[in-house]
Scaffold this motif. Structure first.
Motif, PDB file in Angstrom:
ATOM      1  N   VAL A   3       2.012  -2.778  42.276  1.00 46.97           N
ATOM      2  CA  VAL A   3       1.081  -2.569  43.376  1.00 46.97           C
ATOM      3  C   VAL A   3       1.046  -3.794  44.278  1.00 46.97           C
ATOM      4  N   GLY A   4       1.124  -4.948  43.674  1.00 40.77           N
ATOM      5  CA  GLY A   4       1.250  -6.185  44.419  1.00 40.77           C
ATOM      6  C   GLY A   4       0.043  -6.664  45.175  1.00 40.77           C
ATOM      7  N   PRO A   5      -1.119  -6.850  44.513  1.00 36.73           N
ATOM      8  CA  PRO A   5      -2.206  -7.494  45.243  1.00 36.73           C
ATOM      9  C   PRO A   5      -1.787  -8.907  45.637  1.00 36.73           C
ATOM     10  N   VAL A   6      -2.021  -9.254  46.875  1.00 35.80           N
ATOM     11  CA  VAL A   6      -1.565 -10.529  47.411  1.00 35.80           C
ATOM     12  C   VAL A   6      -2.156 -11.705  46.638  1.00 35.80           C
ATOM     13  N   ASP A   7      -3.388 -11.580  46.177  1.00 35.12           N
ATOM     14  CA  ASP A   7      -4.034 -12.694  45.485  1.00 35.12           C
ATOM     15  C   ASP A   7      -3.708 -12.747  43.997  1.00 35.12           C
ATOM     16  N   LEU A   8      -2.730 -11.972  43.541  1.00 38.76           N
ATOM     17  CA  LEU A   8      -2.326 -12.003  42.137  1.00 38.76           C
ATOM     18  C   LEU A   8      -1.753 -13.362  41.758  1.00 38.76           C
ATOM     19  N   VAL A   9      -1.101 -14.016  42.699  1.00 43.51           N
ATOM     20  CA  VAL A   9      -0.445 -15.284  42.397  1.00 43.51           C
ATOM     21  C   VAL A   9      -1.416 -16.406  42.061  1.00 43.51           C
ATOM     22  N   ASP A  10      -2.678 -16.312  42.476  1.00 44.77           N
ATOM     23  CA  ASP A  10      -3.612 -17.396  42.147  1.00 44.77           C
ATOM     24  C   ASP A  10      -4.056 -17.361  40.693  1.00 44.77           C
ATOM     25  N   GLY A  11      -3.797 -16.260  39.986  1.00 45.49           N
ATOM     26  CA  GLY A  11      -4.036 -16.191  38.557  1.00 45.49           C
ATOM     27  C   GLY A  11      -5.426 -15.807  38.116  1.00 45.49           C
ATOM     28  N   SER A  12      -6.379 -15.725  39.008  1.00 44.21           N
ATOM     29  CA  SER A  12      -7.749 -15.436  38.575  1.00 44.21           C
ATOM     30  C   SER A  12      -7.924 -13.993  38.112  1.00 44.21           C
ATOM     31  N   LEU A  13      -7.167 -13.064  38.668  1.00 41.51           N
ATOM     32  CA  LEU A  13      -7.282 -11.664  38.268  1.00 41.51           C
ATOM     33  C   LEU A  13      -6.854 -11.476  36.819  1.00 41.51           C
ATOM     34  N   LEU A  14      -5.679 -11.964  36.470  1.00 37.61           N
ATOM     35  CA  LEU A  14      -5.177 -11.782  35.110  1.00 37.61           C
ATOM     36  C   LEU A  14      -6.002 -12.553  34.082  1.00 37.61           C
ATOM     37  N   SER A  15      -6.418 -13.758  34.416  1.00 35.59           N
ATOM     38  CA  SER A  15      -7.240 -14.519  33.465  1.00 35.59           C
ATOM     39  C   SER A  15      -8.623 -13.888  33.316  1.00 35.59           C
ATOM     40  N   GLY A  16      -9.121 -13.278  34.382  1.00 33.83           N
ATOM     41  CA  GLY A  16     -10.394 -12.558  34.292  1.00 33.83           C
ATOM     42  C   GLY A  16     -10.301 -11.352  33.374  1.00 33.83           C
ATOM     43  N   ILE A  17      -9.159 -10.688  33.395  1.00 33.91           N
ATOM     44  CA  ILE A  17      -8.955  -9.547  32.498  1.00 33.91           C
ATOM     45  C   ILE A  17      -8.933 -10.022  31.050  1.00 33.91           C
ATOM     46  N   VAL A  18      -8.265 -11.142  30.794  1.00 34.02           N
ATOM     47  CA  VAL A  18      -8.232 -11.677  29.428  1.00 34.02           C
ATOM     48  C   VAL A  18      -9.640 -12.063  28.983  1.00 34.02           C
ATOM     49  N   ASP A  19     -10.424 -12.670  29.862  1.00 38.88           N
ATOM     50  CA  ASP A  19     -11.823 -12.996  29.539  1.00 38.88           C
ATOM     51  C   ASP A  19     -12.579 -11.729  29.159  1.00 38.88           C
ATOM     52  N   PHE A  20     -12.423 -10.693  29.967  1.00 38.20           N
ATOM     53  CA  PHE A  20     -13.087  -9.408  29.741  1.00 38.20           C
ATOM     54  C   PHE A  20     -12.661  -8.813  28.400  1.00 38.20           C
ATOM     55  N   PHE A  21     -11.368  -8.875  28.108  1.00 38.92           N
ATOM     56  CA  PHE A  21     -10.861  -8.353  26.843  1.00 38.92           C
ATOM     57  C   PHE A  21     -11.373  -9.162  25.651  1.00 38.92           C
ATOM     58  N   GLU A  22     -11.432 -10.473  25.792  1.00 40.26           N
ATOM     59  CA  GLU A  22     -11.940 -11.309  24.694  1.00 40.26           C
ATOM     60  C   GLU A  22     -13.396 -10.983  24.396  1.00 40.26           C
ATOM     61  N   GLU A  23     -14.175 -10.718  25.440  1.00 38.36           N
ATOM     62  CA  GLU A  23     -15.571 -10.312  25.232  1.00 38.36           C
ATOM     63  C   GLU A  23     -15.639  -8.973  24.513  1.00 38.36           C
TER      64      GLU A  23
END
Length: 108
Positions: free
Chosen positions: A41-61
């Protein structure tokens, strides 16, 4: 971007992937599918890493709360991903804008 930035980025990515590997197998599978989906899908802000790390935070919770991954994201993982990036600009948006203009005016 200097060599130090590249090295630091690799360290951060390895730490991120270590967190993913610490998740239960079902969470890892869903995370990898979400990651693939976001790359397509290519969200432009994917490269800053906050989206993927936020998902990991959510999953850890979710793991800490004893929930299954599908309890968190639902049965339609793609719809969950779409909701996460619904207000984000994607590379597909940029492409659509470039082809919808007058012929010969697309940005190069």
């Amino acid at each position: 971007m200097g060599i130090q930035d590249i090295i630091e980025g690799k360290k951060q990515w390895r730490a991120h992937m270590a967190r993913v590997k610490a998740l239960p197998p079902d969470y890892q599978i869903v995370y990898k599918e979400m990651q693939r989906y976001f790359i397509k899908v290519g969200p432009v802000d994917l490269v800053d890493g906050s989206l993927l790390s936020g998902i990991v935070d959510f999953f850890e919770e979710g793991v800490a709360g004893g929930k299954g991954v599908l309890e968190l994201v639902g049965n339609d993982v793609a719809a969950f991903c779409d909701d996460l990036v619904k207000d984000s600009r994607t590379y597909a948006d940029i492409y659509q804008e470039s082809i919808s203009g007058e012929p010969g005016t697309a940005e190069k």
